[in-house]
Motif scaffolding. Sequence first.
Motif, PDB file in Angstrom:
ATOM      1  N   ARG A  89       1.054  -0.579  -0.307  1.00 47.90           N
ATOM      2  CA  ARG A  89       0.161  -0.426  -0.371  1.00 47.90           C
ATOM      3  C   ARG A  89       0.757   1.335   0.065  1.00 47.90           C
ATOM      4  N   GLY A  90       2.209   1.362   0.348  1.00 49.77           N
ATOM      5  CA  GLY A  90       2.929   2.207   0.002  1.00 49.77           C
ATOM      6  C   GLY A  90       3.673   3.594   1.449  1.00 49.77           C
ATOM      7  N   LEU A  91       5.030   3.509   1.837  1.00 51.94           N
ATOM      8  CA  LEU A  91       4.404   4.209   3.076  1.00 51.94           C
ATOM      9  C   LEU A  91       5.536   5.647   2.482  1.00 51.94           C
ATOM     10  N   VAL A  92       4.940   6.907   2.698  1.00 53.83           N
ATOM     11  CA  VAL A  92       6.523   7.754   2.077  1.00 53.83           C
ATOM     12  C   VAL A  92       6.540   8.259   3.494  1.00 53.83           C
ATOM     13  N   TRP A  93       7.822   8.987   3.463  1.00 49.45           N
ATOM     14  CA  TRP A  93       7.993   9.661   5.229  1.00 49.45           C
ATOM     15  C   TRP A  93       9.016  10.774   4.848  1.00 49.45           C
ATOM     16  N   THR A  94       9.755  11.208   5.495  1.00 49.04           N
ATOM     17  CA  THR A  94      10.781  12.270   5.654  1.00 49.04           C
ATOM     18  C   THR A  94      11.109  12.780   6.878  1.00 49.04           C
ATOM     19  N   TYR A  95      12.394  13.570   6.836  1.00 44.83           N
ATOM     20  CA  TYR A  95      12.110  14.063   8.312  1.00 44.83           C
ATOM     21  C   TYR A  95      12.942  15.375   8.941  1.00 44.83           C
ATOM     22  N   ALA A  96      12.689  16.221   9.602  1.00 49.51           N
ATOM     23  CA  ALA A  96      13.439  17.652  10.179  1.00 49.51           C
ATOM     24  C   ALA A  96      13.643  17.243  11.162  1.00 49.51           C
ATOM     25  N   THR A  97      15.380  17.831  11.326  1.00 52.01           N
ATOM     26  CA  THR A  97      16.182  18.331  12.585  1.00 52.01           C
ATOM     27  C   THR A  97      15.964  19.463  12.825  1.00 52.01           C
ATOM     28  N   GLN A  98      16.508  19.577  14.028  1.00 50.69           N
ATOM     29  CA  GLN A  98      16.646  20.733  14.509  1.00 50.69           C
ATOM     30  C   GLN A  98      17.903  22.219  14.069  1.00 50.69           C
ATOM     31  N   ASP A  99      18.373  21.383  13.882  1.00 50.93           N
ATOM     32  CA  ASP A  99      19.891  21.720  13.052  1.00 50.93           C
ATOM     33  C   ASP A  99      18.878  22.698  11.341  1.00 50.93           C
ATOM     34  N   VAL A 101       8.798  13.199  10.376  1.00 48.67           N
ATOM     35  CA  VAL A 101       9.341  12.433  12.129  1.00 48.67           C
ATOM     36  C   VAL A 101      10.408  13.528  12.443  1.00 48.67           C
ATOM     37  N   LYS A 102       9.920  14.963  12.968  1.00 49.23           N
ATOM     38  CA  LYS A 102      10.375  16.190  13.431  1.00 49.23           C
ATOM     39  C   LYS A 102      11.102  15.893  15.514  1.00 49.23           C
ATOM     40  N   ALA A 148      18.275  12.842  20.528  1.00 53.87           N
ATOM     41  CA  ALA A 148      16.980  11.688  20.381  1.00 53.87           C
ATOM     42  C   ALA A 148      15.993  11.350  20.981  1.00 53.87           C
ATOM     43  N   GLU A 149      15.115  12.486  20.402  1.00 54.56           N
ATOM     44  CA  GLU A 149      13.409  12.623  20.503  1.00 54.56           C
ATOM     45  C   GLU A 149      12.918  13.447  19.485  1.00 54.56           C
ATOM     46  N   TRP A 150      11.850  12.676  19.302  1.00 54.47           N
ATOM     47  CA  TRP A 150      11.620  12.640  17.712  1.00 54.47           C
ATOM     48  C   TRP A 150       9.849  12.850  17.330  1.00 54.47           C
ATOM     49  N   ALA A 151       8.945  13.972  17.113  1.00 56.09           N
ATOM     50  CA  ALA A 151       7.722  14.256  17.177  1.00 56.09           C
ATOM     51  C   ALA A 151       7.415  13.979  15.990  1.00 56.09           C
ATOM     52  N   GLY A 154       9.370   9.347  19.883  1.00 59.60           N
ATOM     53  CA  GLY A 154       9.701   8.391  18.953  1.00 59.60           C
ATOM     54  C   GLY A 154      12.001   8.691  19.827  1.00 59.60           C
ATOM     55  N   ARG A 155      12.056   7.803  19.809  1.00 63.20           N
ATOM     56  CA  ARG A 155      13.451   7.906  20.470  1.00 63.20           C
ATOM     57  C   ARG A 155      14.499   7.073  19.781  1.00 63.20           C
ATOM     58  N   GLY A 156      15.607   7.523  19.981  1.00 62.00           N
ATOM     59  CA  GLY A 156      16.986   7.291  19.440  1.00 62.00           C
ATOM     60  C   GLY A 156      17.330   7.930  18.507  1.00 62.00           C
ATOM     61  N   THR A 157      17.583   7.463  17.310  1.00 58.29           N
ATOM     62  CA  THR A 157      17.905   7.972  16.184  1.00 58.29           C
ATOM     63  C   THR A 157      16.610   7.587  15.109  1.00 58.29           C
ATOM     64  N   VAL A 158      16.689   8.651  13.567  1.00 60.40           N
ATOM     65  CA  VAL A 158      15.807   8.758  12.654  1.00 60.40           C
ATOM     66  C   VAL A 158      15.071   7.532  12.180  1.00 60.40           C
ATOM     67  N   ASP A 159      16.198   6.342  11.762  1.00 59.60           N
ATOM     68  CA  ASP A 159      16.014   5.773  11.349  1.00 59.60           C
ATOM     69  C   ASP A 159      15.642   4.886  12.055  1.00 59.60           C
ATOM     70  N   GLU A 160      15.651   4.510  13.389  1.00 54.91           N
ATOM     71  CA  GLU A 160      15.639   3.503  14.604  1.00 54.91           C
ATOM     72  C   GLU A 160      14.268   4.000  14.574  1.00 54.91           C
ATOM     73  N   VAL A 161      13.541   5.466  14.665  1.00 50.49           N
ATOM     74  CA  VAL A 161      12.207   5.190  14.712  1.00 50.49           C
ATOM     75  C   VAL A 161      11.310   4.738  13.580  1.00 50.49           C
ATOM     76  N   VAL A 162      11.883   5.532  12.619  1.00 50.45           N
ATOM     77  CA  VAL A 162      11.030   5.037  11.330  1.00 50.45           C
ATOM     78  C   VAL A 162      11.409   3.167  11.118  1.00 50.45           C
ATOM     79  N   ASP A 163      12.435   2.622  11.528  1.00 48.23           N
ATOM     80  CA  ASP A 163      12.376   1.485  11.308  1.00 48.23           C
ATOM     81  C   ASP A 163      10.940   0.826  12.386  1.00 48.23           C
ATOM     82  N   ARG A 164      10.889   1.050  13.522  1.00 52.38           N
ATOM     83  CA  ARG A 164      10.017   0.547  14.735  1.00 52.38           C
ATOM     84  C   ARG A 164       7.867   1.115  13.722  1.00 52.38           C
ATOM     85  N   ILE A 165       7.920   1.988  13.128  1.00 51.80           N
ATOM     86  CA  ILE A 165       6.935   2.367  12.093  1.00 51.80           C
ATOM     87  C   ILE A 165       6.531   1.164  11.257  1.00 51.80           C
TER      88      ILE A 165
END
Length: 353
Positions: A245-255, A286-287, A292-295, A326-337
Motif C-alpha cells: 500500500r506504500g509508505l512515504v516519509w521524511t524528517y526534519a532536524t533542529q539544525d 519525523v520532527k 534523540a527525541e522525535w515528534a 519516538g526515541r533514538g535515531t530517525v532510522d530507528e524510529v522509522v524502523d519501529r513504524i
Amino acid sequence: MTVPAEGGAPAGVGPTDTDWADAVAAVRALSADARVLLICHVNPDGDALGSMLGFGLGLRRWGVRHLQATFPGPPEVPEPFRWLPGLELLVPQDAAYPDPDLVICFDAASESRLGDLVDRLDKAGTALVLDHHASNTRFGGIHLVDPHAAATSVVAEGLLDRLGVPLDAEIATCLYVALSTDTGSFRFEATTPEVHRMAARLLATGIRPGDISRRIFDTRPFGAVRLFGEVLGRARLEPAAVAGRGLVWTYATQDDLARYGQPAYVLEALIDSVRCTAEADVSCVVKQVAAAEWAVSLRSKGAVDVSRVAVALGGGGHRFAAGFTGRGTVDEVVDRIRAELDGALPARSEQLP
C-alpha cells in the motif's frame, strides 16, 4: 464487541446523557469565587487552543470570574494562532492555579499529554475532560469524550449550548479555527453534515471564514517555504511497504530549523504536503525535538488505521491521523513504524471497498 478503554468506558462510545448532566452540574455548582483552570495538550494545535479559548470565553460570558487557561511547556503560542480572541486568558504553566476548584482538559487523549500540569488533576475539586480521540484513556473524573466528533470543539460547543451560553463572534472564531484545522479545512473524512451545520452556526455570528483560512492555512514565512523545500527533497517513498500500500516519509532536524531561522511549530503543516503522494497510503513526518527525541505525525488515506501504530508506540490519535513521541535515531524510529504498520492493517472483512 467493543473493547473497554482504560478506565472502563467502552471504546467508540460517546458521552451519555448522564455524562452531559454531570458536566453541566459541575459548572453550575461553581461558587462566585471558584477558580477554574483550563488545560490543553503540549504543543497545542488549532483544535486544542481554539476549543480551550472558545470555551473559556463562553465561561467568562456565563459569569466565571477567576479563570485561567494554560498548556505544558514554554508559553509560546504558534504564530498562526496569535491573533485568536481569548489569549488574555493564557498564563504560563508555573503561574496556573495549583489547586483549582474545577479543571477542564481539552483535546488530550492521555495524562501524558498534560506534562507537568498533570498534578492539577489530583489537586482539583473536579476534573472534566473534553476530547474526541478514540484512544482517550478516560483519565480525570467526568468524561465528555466523543470519538465520532470531528474535533474537540464539537464537544465544547455542545457543553456551551447545554449551559445556555449563546455564541458570539469571539467564541465562534475560536471554535471555527478548531473545527477547520482538525477537518483540514473541511476536506477530511470527519467532515460530516453535522460539521457543516456547526460551521453554519459559527458563521452566522458574522465571522469571516476567508480571513481565518488565510491566517491559518495560507500564510507562512519565506524561511519556512525554503525549509519545506529541503525537507521534502529528502522524502523517501517505499511503495512495497504496508503490504504494497506504500509508505512515504521524511524528517526534519533542529539544525534544519536553525538554518532557516524557524520555530518548531512551522513543521506541523508539513505532513499535508507529504500525504498527497499518490503511491502511498501512509505518510509520516519525523520532527526532532531533542538529541534523540522525535515528534512523529502519521496519516492514512484509509487502508491503514494509523492510530494502532501510534498507540503501540506510546501515542494516540485517530484512524486517519495519529502521532507519538519516538526515541533514538530517525532510522530507528522509522524502523519501529514499519514493524507496526502491518499489524495496523484491518482484517480482510474490515477492509474498505
